[in-house]
Scaffold this motif. Structure first.
Motif, PDB file in Angstrom:
ATOM      1  N   VAL A 286     -19.658  43.119  45.175  1.00 31.82           N
ATOM      2  CA  VAL A 286     -18.917  42.643  46.342  1.00 31.82           C
ATOM      3  C   VAL A 286     -17.430  42.652  45.996  1.00 31.82           C
ATOM      4  CG1 VAL A 286     -18.561  40.738  47.962  1.00 31.82           C
ATOM      5  CG2 VAL A 286     -20.844  41.169  47.010  1.00 31.82           C
ATOM      6  N   TYR A 287     -16.639  43.343  46.800  1.00 33.59           N
ATOM      7  CA  TYR A 287     -15.218  43.501  46.500  1.00 33.59           C
ATOM      8  C   TYR A 287     -14.373  42.676  47.462  1.00 33.59           C
ATOM      9  CZ  TYR A 287     -17.149  46.975  43.496  1.00 33.59           C
ATOM     10  OH  TYR A 287     -17.893  47.574  42.519  1.00 33.59           O
ATOM     11  N   SER A 288     -13.376  42.011  46.907  1.00 38.82           N
ATOM     12  CA  SER A 288     -12.664  40.952  47.616  1.00 38.82           C
ATOM     13  C   SER A 288     -11.233  41.318  47.988  1.00 38.82           C
ATOM     14  CB  SER A 288     -12.618  39.687  46.738  1.00 38.82           C
ATOM     15  OG  SER A 288     -13.895  39.352  46.261  1.00 38.82           O
ATOM     16  N   LYS A 289     -10.692  40.502  48.895  1.00 37.72           N
ATOM     17  CA  LYS A 289      -9.276  40.551  49.236  1.00 37.72           C
ATOM     18  C   LYS A 289      -8.674  39.176  48.924  1.00 37.72           C
ATOM     19  CE  LYS A 289      -8.313  42.572  53.228  1.00 37.72           C
ATOM     20  NZ  LYS A 289      -8.422  42.888  54.680  1.00 37.72           N
ATOM     21  N   VAL A 290      -7.352  39.142  48.877  1.00 30.85           N
ATOM     22  CA  VAL A 290      -6.662  37.909  48.498  1.00 30.85           C
ATOM     23  C   VAL A 290      -5.481  37.669  49.441  1.00 30.85           C
ATOM     24  CG1 VAL A 290      -5.366  36.741  46.682  1.00 30.85           C
ATOM     25  CG2 VAL A 290      -7.314  38.183  46.072  1.00 30.85           C
ATOM     26  N   LEU A 291      -5.327  36.414  49.850  1.00 28.01           N
ATOM     27  CA  LEU A 291      -4.138  35.984  50.579  1.00 28.01           C
ATOM     28  C   LEU A 291      -3.505  34.862  49.761  1.00 28.01           C
ATOM     29  CD1 LEU A 291      -2.223  35.649  53.003  1.00 28.01           C
ATOM     30  CD2 LEU A 291      -3.929  34.181  54.054  1.00 28.01           C
ATOM     31  N   LEU A 292      -2.399  35.168  49.074  1.00 30.29           N
ATOM     32  CA  LEU A 292      -1.703  34.149  48.293  1.00 30.29           C
ATOM     33  C   LEU A 292      -0.799  33.347  49.217  1.00 30.29           C
ATOM     34  CD1 LEU A 292      -0.760  35.996  44.986  1.00 30.29           C
ATOM     35  CD2 LEU A 292      -2.766  34.602  45.508  1.00 30.29           C
ATOM     36  N   LEU A 293      -0.988  32.041  49.231  1.00 33.48           N
ATOM     37  CA  LEU A 293      -0.227  31.182  50.130  1.00 33.48           C
ATOM     38  C   LEU A 293       1.170  30.918  49.577  1.00 33.48           C
ATOM     39  CD1 LEU A 293      -3.062  28.633  50.934  1.00 33.48           C
ATOM     40  CD2 LEU A 293      -2.344  30.595  52.296  1.00 33.48           C
ATOM     41  N   PRO A 294       2.156  30.725  50.452  1.00 38.75           N
ATOM     42  CA  PRO A 294       3.516  30.410  49.989  1.00 38.75           C
ATOM     43  C   PRO A 294       3.530  29.129  49.158  1.00 38.75           C
ATOM     44  CG  PRO A 294       3.492  30.938  52.338  1.00 38.75           C
ATOM     45  CD  PRO A 294       2.061  30.820  51.917  1.00 38.75           C
ATOM     46  N   ASP A 295       4.505  29.022  48.276  1.00 36.61           N
ATOM     47  CA  ASP A 295       4.610  27.847  47.407  1.00 36.61           C
ATOM     48  C   ASP A 295       4.596  26.551  48.211  1.00 36.61           C
ATOM     49  OD1 ASP A 295       4.752  29.466  45.235  1.00 36.61           O
ATOM     50  OD2 ASP A 295       6.920  29.340  44.990  1.00 36.61           O
ATOM     51  N   GLY A 296       3.732  25.624  47.766  1.00 36.30           N
ATOM     52  CA  GLY A 296       3.704  24.301  48.383  1.00 36.30           C
ATOM     53  C   GLY A 296       2.979  24.217  49.706  1.00 36.30           C
ATOM     54  N   LYS A 297       2.367  25.304  50.159  1.00 39.75           N
ATOM     55  CA  LYS A 297       1.672  25.298  51.449  1.00 39.75           C
ATOM     56  C   LYS A 297       0.183  25.567  51.266  1.00 39.75           C
ATOM     57  CE  LYS A 297       5.525  26.530  54.476  1.00 39.75           C
ATOM     58  NZ  LYS A 297       5.974  27.391  55.587  1.00 39.75           N
ATOM     59  N   ASP A 298      -0.623  24.938  52.127  1.00 36.29           N
ATOM     60  CA  ASP A 298      -2.044  25.232  52.164  1.00 36.29           C
ATOM     61  C   ASP A 298      -2.380  25.845  53.523  1.00 36.29           C
ATOM     62  OD1 ASP A 298      -2.025  23.068  53.931  1.00 36.29           O
ATOM     63  OD2 ASP A 298      -2.780  21.653  52.448  1.00 36.29           O
ATOM     64  N   MET A 299      -3.648  26.154  53.745  1.00 39.52           N
ATOM     65  CA  MET A 299      -4.034  26.795  55.003  1.00 39.52           C
ATOM     66  C   MET A 299      -3.817  25.877  56.206  1.00 39.52           C
ATOM     67  SD  MET A 299      -4.702  29.951  54.924  1.00 39.52           S
ATOM     68  CE  MET A 299      -5.285  30.026  56.620  1.00 39.52           C
ATOM     69  N   THR A 300      -3.862  24.555  55.986  1.00 36.74           N
ATOM     70  CA  THR A 300      -3.558  23.623  57.069  1.00 36.74           C
ATOM     71  C   THR A 300      -2.115  23.801  57.530  1.00 36.74           C
ATOM     72  OG1 THR A 300      -5.114  22.029  56.107  1.00 36.74           O
ATOM     73  CG2 THR A 300      -3.568  21.198  57.754  1.00 36.74           C
ATOM     74  N   ASP A 301      -1.201  23.893  56.556  1.00 35.77           N
ATOM     75  CA  ASP A 301       0.217  24.089  56.885  1.00 35.77           C
ATOM     76  C   ASP A 301       0.439  25.415  57.611  1.00 35.77           C
ATOM     77  OD1 ASP A 301       0.953  21.703  55.542  1.00 35.77           O
ATOM     78  OD2 ASP A 301       0.904  22.764  53.627  1.00 35.77           O
ATOM     79  N   ILE A 302      -0.200  26.473  57.113  1.00 32.31           N
ATOM     80  CA  ILE A 302      -0.047  27.797  57.725  1.00 32.31           C
ATOM     81  C   ILE A 302      -0.527  27.776  59.172  1.00 32.31           C
ATOM     82  CG2 ILE A 302      -0.843  30.198  57.651  1.00 32.31           C
ATOM     83  CD1 ILE A 302       1.178  29.551  55.474  1.00 32.31           C
ATOM     84  N   ALA A 303      -1.691  27.147  59.405  1.00 37.47           N
ATOM     85  CA  ALA A 303      -2.252  27.101  60.762  1.00 37.47           C
ATOM     86  C   ALA A 303      -1.378  26.271  61.703  1.00 37.47           C
ATOM     87  CB  ALA A 303      -3.666  26.540  60.721  1.00 37.47           C
ATOM     88  N   ASN A 304      -0.852  25.149  61.206  1.00 42.25           N
ATOM     89  CA  ASN A 304       0.023  24.326  62.045  1.00 42.25           C
ATOM     90  C   ASN A 304       1.339  25.029  62.353  1.00 42.25           C
ATOM     91  OD1 ASN A 304      -1.462  21.968  62.621  1.00 42.25           O
ATOM     92  ND2 ASN A 304      -1.122  21.194  60.551  1.00 42.25           N
ATOM     93  N   GLU A 305       1.755  25.945  61.469  1.00 43.89           N
ATOM     94  CA  GLU A 305       2.989  26.690  61.688  1.00 43.89           C
ATOM     95  C   GLU A 305       2.785  27.876  62.629  1.00 43.89           C
ATOM     96  OE1 GLU A 305       6.309  29.252  59.099  1.00 43.89           O
ATOM     97  OE2 GLU A 305       4.847  27.972  58.067  1.00 43.89           O
ATOM     98  N   TYR A 306       1.711  28.640  62.392  1.00 42.24           N
ATOM     99  CA  TYR A 306       1.501  29.881  63.145  1.00 42.24           C
ATOM    100  C   TYR A 306       0.584  29.694  64.356  1.00 42.24           C
ATOM    101  CZ  TYR A 306       3.903  32.481  59.502  1.00 42.24           C
ATOM    102  OH  TYR A 306       4.865  32.959  58.647  1.00 42.24           O
ATOM    103  N   LYS A 307      -0.162  28.610  64.382  1.00 47.27           N
ATOM    104  CA  LYS A 307      -1.053  28.281  65.494  1.00 47.27           C
ATOM    105  C   LYS A 307      -1.960  29.478  65.868  1.00 47.27           C
ATOM    106  CE  LYS A 307       1.896  24.568  67.226  1.00 47.27           C
ATOM    107  NZ  LYS A 307       1.664  23.842  66.004  1.00 47.27           N
ATOM    108  N   GLU A 308      -1.891  29.947  67.138  1.00 40.60           N
ATOM    109  CA  GLU A 308      -2.797  31.019  67.579  1.00 40.60           C
ATOM    110  C   GLU A 308      -2.547  32.348  66.863  1.00 40.60           C
ATOM    111  OE1 GLU A 308      -1.384  28.892  69.587  1.00 40.60           O
ATOM    112  OE2 GLU A 308      -3.098  27.884  70.535  1.00 40.60           O
TER     113      GLU A 308
END
Length: 376
Positions: A286-308
């Motif tokens: 199984v081969y994977s992909k990666v999304l490295l989050l910006p420093d100090g941010k988690d997926m909650t922060d990303i979703a609240n910033e980018y929303k839809e």
């Protein structure tokens, strides 16, 4: 929840050849090998692309690739349950129960029914008794009352509670986040201990909402990192809840037949964890992909910033793991090259300044720029 013994018993009682023959005419072409036109309505098969192997009780279409191992195309697998899912568009559990009824095997009674019921009642109690200050905190993290109801988020007097659902939305246990400080040494998050119905090493939070509408499975860390992105339309996002990635997780993801996308921190600890997980999956094919989050941010922060637009953000920023590793090598290379340039710069500058002939100096300046990227 269906036991493995029940599933195995049903599978052993079903003849994949007879099951497939309900949908397409098959001709025996070898020792236990049957072929015919693909029975799926979305495949206009003009040649006998569909094959059934009697000995292994498996099937595959070589035209549309469904059922084929290691296929990049979305498929459900290659056993009798997968065939019924593929043909009738039903769920995995539905397929098992339908075939069980056909072969006369009664579903077993759930021996853990009382445990599930107890945990369900606990979840309801926690959900009903949420103080205003907890609700205000969750609002500040991007949730509303509808989200709290959807995920049955509650409060047990000290911690915010997140029920841990299985794929059928039965409550297996809880992940709890410290809200009222009683012991500074206590961990911020605490998951239920392993039990007869729950095992941390093979659990992914959010799997009850995974669908076949997306070919990826996005893997993040915490419950909020699932809930908030899901609120804004992100598909197939799950969390390990802070536990180490295990072989059980590998088997679970492989069975989903989806591309894993690790959405995690890019700090040294995060990269080390990602590398270990990716290597384990690669060993299983199984081969994977990666999304490295910006420093100090988690997926909650990303979703609240980018929303839809969070789904677009994931698709635009996720890269293959191989590309990530190459980028790391290039970064190291650039760092070393720049270090060498800085060390040699005074010498190069001195040599050029010592050239009295203006034309020759210009030629050498161009040569240094071409070879070393230094402009003097």
């Amino acid at each position: 929840m269906l036991s493995q013994n029940f599933i195995d018993e049903v599978k052993a009682a079903v003849d994949i050849v007879k099951l497939a023959q309900r949908h397409t005419e098959l001709k025996k072409v070898g020792d236990g090998i049957w072929q015919g036109q693909c029975p799926h309505p979305h495949h206009n098969d003009g040649t006998p692309s569909f094959t059934v192997w009697e000995k292994s009780q498996s099937w595959a279409c070589m035209g549309c690739h469904s059922g084929k191992k290691n296929s990049k195309h979305k498929n459900y697998g290659s056993d009798c349950f997968a065939f019924l899912q593929w043909m009738e568009g039903i769920g995995w559990k539905q397929a098992i129960l339908k075939l069980a009824k056909e072969v006369g095997i009664e579903p077993e009674q759930d021996q853990h029914a009382e445990v599930y019921d107890h945990k369900r009642r606990l979840a309801i109690s926690y959900h009903r008794n949420m103080p205003p200050q907890v609700y205000q905190y969750l609002q500040s993290r991007g949730l509303d009352r509808h989200d709290l109801d959807d995920w049955s988020i509650g409060f047990d007097g000290l911690r915010i509670t997140f029920p841990l659902f299985d794929r059928y939305r039965k409550v297996l246990g809880f992940s709890k986040r410290k809200f009222i400080e009683t012991d500074e040494s206590a961990p911020k998050y605490k998951n239920s201990s392993n039990s007869n119905v729950f095992n941390k090493s093979c659990y992914l939070y959010g799997t009850h909402l995974v669908t076949d509408d997306c070919d990826e499975i996005r893997i993040t860390e915490g419950a909020m990192d699932v809930i908030v992105p899901k609120k804004y339309g992100v598909q197939n996002i799950v969390a390990t809840l802070g536990t180490s990635f295990t072989e059980h997780h590998v088997a679970l993801i492989k069975n989903m037949n989806k591309i894993p996308v690790f959405c995690m921190d890019g700090d040294p600890a995060g990269l080390k964890s990602i590398k270990k997980s990716v290597d384990m999956l690669a060993e299983a094919g199984v081969y994977s992909k990666v999304l490295l989050l910006p420093d100090g941010k988690d997926m909650t922060d990303i979703a609240n910033e980018y929303k839809e637009l969070t789904e677009d953000y994931i698709q635009d920023h996720a890269i293959t793991y191989a590309q990530l590793m190459i980028q790391e090598v290039i970064t190291q290379y650039d760092s070393k090259v720049n270090e060498i340039k800085l060390r040699l710069f005074p010498t190069v500058k001195q040599v050029l300044q010592s050239i009295k002939n203006g034309d020759e100096r210009k030629v050498m300046q161009d040569y240094v720029y071409e070879k070393m990227g230094l402009k003097l």
